[in-house]
Enzyme design. Structure first.
Site, PDB file in Angstrom:
ATOM      1  N   GLU A  58       0.822  -1.090   0.028  1.00  0.00           N
ATOM      2  CA  GLU A  58      -0.104  -0.167  -0.014  1.00  0.00           C
ATOM      3  C   GLU A  58       0.702   1.295  -0.054  1.00  0.00           C
ATOM      4  OE1 GLU A  58      -3.678   1.790   2.695  1.00  0.00           O
ATOM      5  OE2 GLU A  58      -2.042   0.205   3.599  1.00  0.00           O
ATOM      6  N   LYS A 127      -9.136   2.924  -2.454  1.00  0.00           N
ATOM      7  CA  LYS A 127      -9.400   2.084  -1.070  1.00  0.00           C
ATOM      8  C   LYS A 127     -10.744   2.307  -0.848  1.00  0.00           C
ATOM      9  CE  LYS A 127      -7.268   1.056   3.256  1.00  0.00           C
ATOM     10  NZ  LYS A 127      -5.920   1.212   4.198  1.00  0.00           N
ATOM     11  N   CYS A 183      -5.589  -3.212   1.929  1.00  0.00           N
ATOM     12  CA  CYS A 183      -5.068  -3.274   3.366  1.00  0.00           C
ATOM     13  C   CYS A 183      -6.760  -3.394   4.121  1.00  0.00           C
ATOM     14  CB  CYS A 183      -4.620  -2.118   3.873  1.00  0.00           C
ATOM     15  SG  CYS A 183      -3.802  -2.534   5.502  1.00  0.00           S
TER      16      CYS A 183
END
Length: 687
Positions: A58, A127, A183
Site C-alpha cells: 500500500e 481504497k 489493506c
C-alpha cells in the site's frame, strides 16, 4: 546453434497457471523517486523470473507513514512523476504491476492501487474502507472510494478508468483475471475482493501497509487463507517492510500467496533488503472449482450478478509459452500430506472416519459378528484393524470378528502366515477355508482347460477364485449372524481392479471404499507409530507393509516371479495421482501429465511424506507417465464405471473425492474414454 523452443506442454500458461509475486521493496520516508527505483528494480527481477503479476505494498510509491505530508502538493506531484517513471520502465517488462499511490481527484485524495502494464496505466482502484481507530487515522487525509464507479482519472498523461468497479483481464491469456483491494478492505466484514471474485476475478490482490504488532502476522495469514477459500480465488498479499517511518509504528514486510485456502509461498519477515516471493497460482483449477461449488454462483446471483456492474479492463499480456519451470510444490501423493503434523492429523481423521462408519453400520444391522476375508495383503489388513477398533469401542471381544483366510492356487506361504499371525495377535476368531477344491469343481463343470491340467490362467480362472471367496463370506455371514466387511479400496474401484457382483466389489459395507491405496499404507504406518495396537501386532503390520502388492490368483512363473498388480495396472502412486486430479478437479489429461512430471521426475527433489521407505523413492519420466495415464483413462472412463454404479455403502474419507454413485462421482456406465485420450494425444509432445 539456435536453441529449440520448448513444446507448449512445458509452459505453465498452457495449463492455466499464472506466476504471481508479492513484493517487499525497501521503502523510503516520502522519497517517491527512490520508491520508484525500488519498484522498477523488483519489476525487472520479476521479469527475469517470468512473473506475470507483481503486487506491491500500500502506498509504496508515496510511502505510507508520512502523515500530513500526504496533503502536500509537492508530495503529490512527486508521486505522479514517480508513477510516470514506473510506467515508462514497464514498457519492455513482462509483469503487470499493481502499485500503491496517493492520488488527488476532484478535490479529494485517494489511497489507490494503480495497475500498470507494458508502459500503460490500465486503471486506478481507490481504497474503500479507511481505518480510523487505534493507531490509524486515514480519514484525516483520504476519501473513501465507496460508490465511485464508471469514472476515469488523468494520470501521468493518460486518462484511465477510475473506480471500485474494475477487474483486469488479459486478452490473450484467459485465466489471467485479477482484482485489487487495499489493506483494511480485507479486514472488513464485506471485503471488496468478494465482489471482485464474484465478478470473475480469479486472483485477488491486497496492497497493504499494515504495521506489525505481536500476533498480527497470524491474523493476516488467517484472513488471506480464509478469503482465498471463501471467495474461491488466489490471494496475493504484500505488506510494507523496511524503510518506512518508525516514528510510532514498525513494519515486518510480510508477503504471502494463497490459493483456495492453501499457502503457496511466503516471504521472510523483518528483512533489511528488498524481497520478491513468487508462486504459480493455478487459475484454471480455481475456475474449475467455482463450477463445482454451486454456492459460488448462488452468491453471485444474490449479489445482483456483480459482473454486470464491473468494468473488465482488457490488456495484451503477450505470453511466450516458454518453459519457465514450476514455482509451486506438487505433492507426489495428493491424498497424503507431506508435513508430519498434517499427516498425523489426516491419518487420525481417516482412520476414525472408517471406524465410526463401520461401527454405525454394525450396530444398525443388529449383527453379532463382523465377517472378513483376511489375505495378508494391505487392504484386508487395514479393514481388519479397523474392525478390531470397532469392537474395542463397543467394548465387545475381538472374537466377535470372524476372520477367514482362503488360500487359492497362488496363495504364498508369506501372505498366509501373515494373515494367521495378524488374526492371532489381534485375538479375532480365525479360520481357514481352502477354496481350491471348490474352484477345481467349478472349473471342471465349466469345461475350463485348467481342469484338464493346462496352465490356462485367464480372467475366468482368476474370478472363479475371487468369486468363491466372496460367496463363502456371505454365506458364513448368513450362518453366523454377521455382516461382510469389504476390503477393496478407492484405487481399485477407480481402475475396476475388482471382481464384480460375486467378488471383492461386493460386501455389506465397504469400509475401505473411500481410501486410496497410497493412503492405506500411511494409515497402517500411523497405527504402528501411535501404538494403536500392541508390539506383536505392529511387527506383523511391518511385515505386511514390506510385501509386494499381488492379487495372488495366478501361480508364479517358471522364473519364480509372482503375479504383480502394479506391473499389470501401473504404479498405485501414479494411479492415485491421476485419480485425484480427475475426480477432485476435473483437469485435462495433458495438465495432469504436466503436474505428474513436475512431481515425479526427480526422486531427490521435493519432500517425501514421513516414514516413506527409501527403496520406494523412485522417479517417472514423461513416457512412463503417459503410458500409465492412457491406461488409467481407458480403465476409469470406459471399462469400470458399471462396477462403481453398484457400490455397496461405505464412508467418504478424503476431500480428494469418493466414487460412490450416491456421492461425489456420477457417470454413465457405458461411457467412452475417447475425449480424454484425444486431449492427451494433442497436448503432449511427440517424444
Amino acid at each position: 546453434m539456435a536453441k529449440t523452443k520448448a513444446h507448449p506442454f512445458h509452459s505453465i500458461h498452457t495449463h492455466g497457471l499464472i506466476r504471481v509475486g508479492a513484493c517487499t521493496p525497501h521503502a523510503s520516508v516520502g522519497d517517491a523517486a527512490a520508491n520508484a527505483a525500488e519498484t522498477i528494480a523488483l519489476a525487472r527481477q520479476g521479469d527475469a523470473q517470468h512473473a506475470d503479476l507483481l503486487v506491491f505494498p500500500e502506498l509504496n510509491i508515496t510511502s505510507y507513514a508520512i502523515d500530513d505530508l500526504h496533503l502536500q502538493t509537492a508530495q503529490q506531484l512527486a508521486t505522479e512523476a514517480a508513477l510516470a517513471e514506473v510506467a515508462a520502465a514497464s514498457a519492455t517488462l513482462r509483469p503487470v504491476l499493481v502499485v500503491g499511490a496517493a492520488l488527488p481527484r476532484n478535490g479529494r485524495l485517494y489511497n489507490c492501487a494503480v495497475v500498470i502494464a507494458r508502459g500503460l496505466i490500465l486503471g486506478v482502484v481507490p481504497k474503500i474502507f479507511l481505518p480510523n481507530y487505534r493507531e490509524y487515522y486515514e480519514k484525516r487525509w483520504f476519501a473513501s472510494g465507496a460508490g465511485l464507479t464508471g469514472l476515469d482519472i488523468t494520470l501521468a498523461g493518460q486518462t484511465v478508468p477510475f473506480g471500485t468497479d474494475l477487474i483486469f483481464a488479459a486478452n490473450d491469456l484467459a485465466p489471467f483475471v485479477f482484482h485489487a483491494e487495499i489493506c483494511e478492505d480485507y479486514w472488513a466484514p464485506t471485503p471488496p475482493s468478494t465482489m471482485g471474485a464474484l465478478a470473475g476475478a480469479l486472483i485477488c490482490c491486497n496492497l497493504s501497509a499494515s504495521n506489525i504488532v505481536v500476533g498480527k502476522a497470524r491474523e493476516r495469514a488467517l484472513l488471506c487463507a480464509s478469503q482465498s477459500a471463501r471467495a474461491i480465488c488466489g490471494y496475493v498479499f504484500a505488506a510494507s517492510g523496511p524503510g518506512e517511518s518508525t516514528t510510532d509504528l514498525a513494519w515486518d514486510g510480510q508477503a504471502m500467496i494463497h490459493e483456495l485456502g492453501e499457502l503457496l509461498a511466503e516471504s521472510t519477515r523483518f528483512g533489511r533488503t528488498r524481497e520478491l516471493v513468487l508462486a504459480d497460482v493455478d487459475a484454471g483449477r480455481i475456475a474449475q472449482e467455482r463450477m463445482r461449488v454451486g454456492t459460488f454462483n448462488d452468491s453471485a446471483r444474490l449479489a445482483g450478478d456483480p459482473e454486470r456492474r464491473f468494468r473488465r479492463i482488457g490488456f495484451d499480456h503477450q505470453p511466450d509459452f516458454a518453459d519457465a519451470g514450476l514455482l509451486r510444490e506438487i505433492r507426489r501423493f495428493p491424498f497424503v500430506p507431506n508435513t508430519p503434523e498434517l499427516l498425523d492429523e489426516d491419518c487420525y481423521e481417516a482412520f476414525n472416519i472408517q471406524v465410526e462408519g463401520l461401527l454405525k453400520r454394525f450396530v444398525a444391522s443388529r449383527s453379532e459378528r463382523l465377517v472378513i476375508g483376511v489375505s495378508g495383503g494391505l487392504d484386508s489388513t487395514h479393514a481388519l484393524i479397523v474392525a478390531a477398533k470397532v469392537m474395542d469401542r463397543l467394548e465387545r471381544p475381538r472374537s466377535h470378528i470372524l476372520g477367514f483366510t482362503m488360500p487359492g492356487f497362488a496363495t504364498s506361504d508369506c501372505t498366509k502366515s501373515n494373515a494367521w499371525a495378524l488374526m492371532r495377535a489381534l485375538g479375532v476368531d480365525g479360520a481357514e477355508i481352502d477354496i481350491r477344491p471348490a474352484a477345481r469343481q467349478m472349473l471342471s463343470d465349466m469345461g475350463h482347460p485348467f481342469a484338464d491340467g493346462e496352465p490356462a490362467y485367464d480372467v475366468t480362472f482368476e474370478n472363479v477364485q475371487a468369486g468363491l471367496r466372496t460367496d463363502y463370506l456371505f454365506r458364513l455371514a448368513n450362518q453366523r449372524g454377521g455382516i461382510v466387511v469389504g476390503t477393496g479400496d478407492l484405487s481399485e474401484l477407480a481402475l475396476g481392479w475388482c471382481t464384480y457382483g460375486v467378488g471383492d466389489q461386493m460386501s455389506h459395507y465397504g469400509v475401505n471404499a473411500g481410501v486410496p491405496k497410497t493412503l492405506i499404507q500411511f494409515l497402517i504406518r500411523w497405527c504402528i507409530r501411535t501404538s494403536q495396537y500392541d508390539g506383536e501386532t505392529d511387527s506383523i503390520l511391518e511385515s505386511i507393509l514390506a510385501t509386494e502388492i499381488s492379487p495372488e490368483l495366478v501361480p508364479a512363473g517358471a522364473d519364480g516371479a509372482i503375479q504383480s498388480t502394479e506391473a499389470r495396472i501401473g504404479p498405485y502412486a501414479l494411479n492415485d495421482f491421476f485419480l485425484h486430479y480427475v475426480v477432485r478437479h476435473g483437469m485435462a489429461p495433458s495438465k495432469i501429465a504436466f503436474l505428474a512430471l513436475q512431481a515425479w521426475r526427480d526422486a531427490d527433489a521435493g519432500r517425501w511424506p514421513r516414514d516413506f521407505p527409501s527403496a520406494g523413492r523412485v522417479a517417472y519420466d514423461l513416457p512412463v507417465i503417459r503410458e500409465w495415464l492412457e491406461k488409467f483413462l481407458v480403465r476409469f472412463f470406459a471399462t469400470s464405471q458399471f462396477k462403481r454404479s453398484a457400490l455397496p455403502n461405505g464412508p467418504k474419507v478424503s476431500g480428494g473425492g469418493a466414487l460412490s454413485p450416491r456421492g461425489d462421482w456420477r457417470a454413465p456406465s457405458d461411457g467412452t474414454a475417447r475425449v480424454w485420450l484425444e486431449e492427451l494425444e494433442k497436448g503432449l509432445p511427440l517424444s
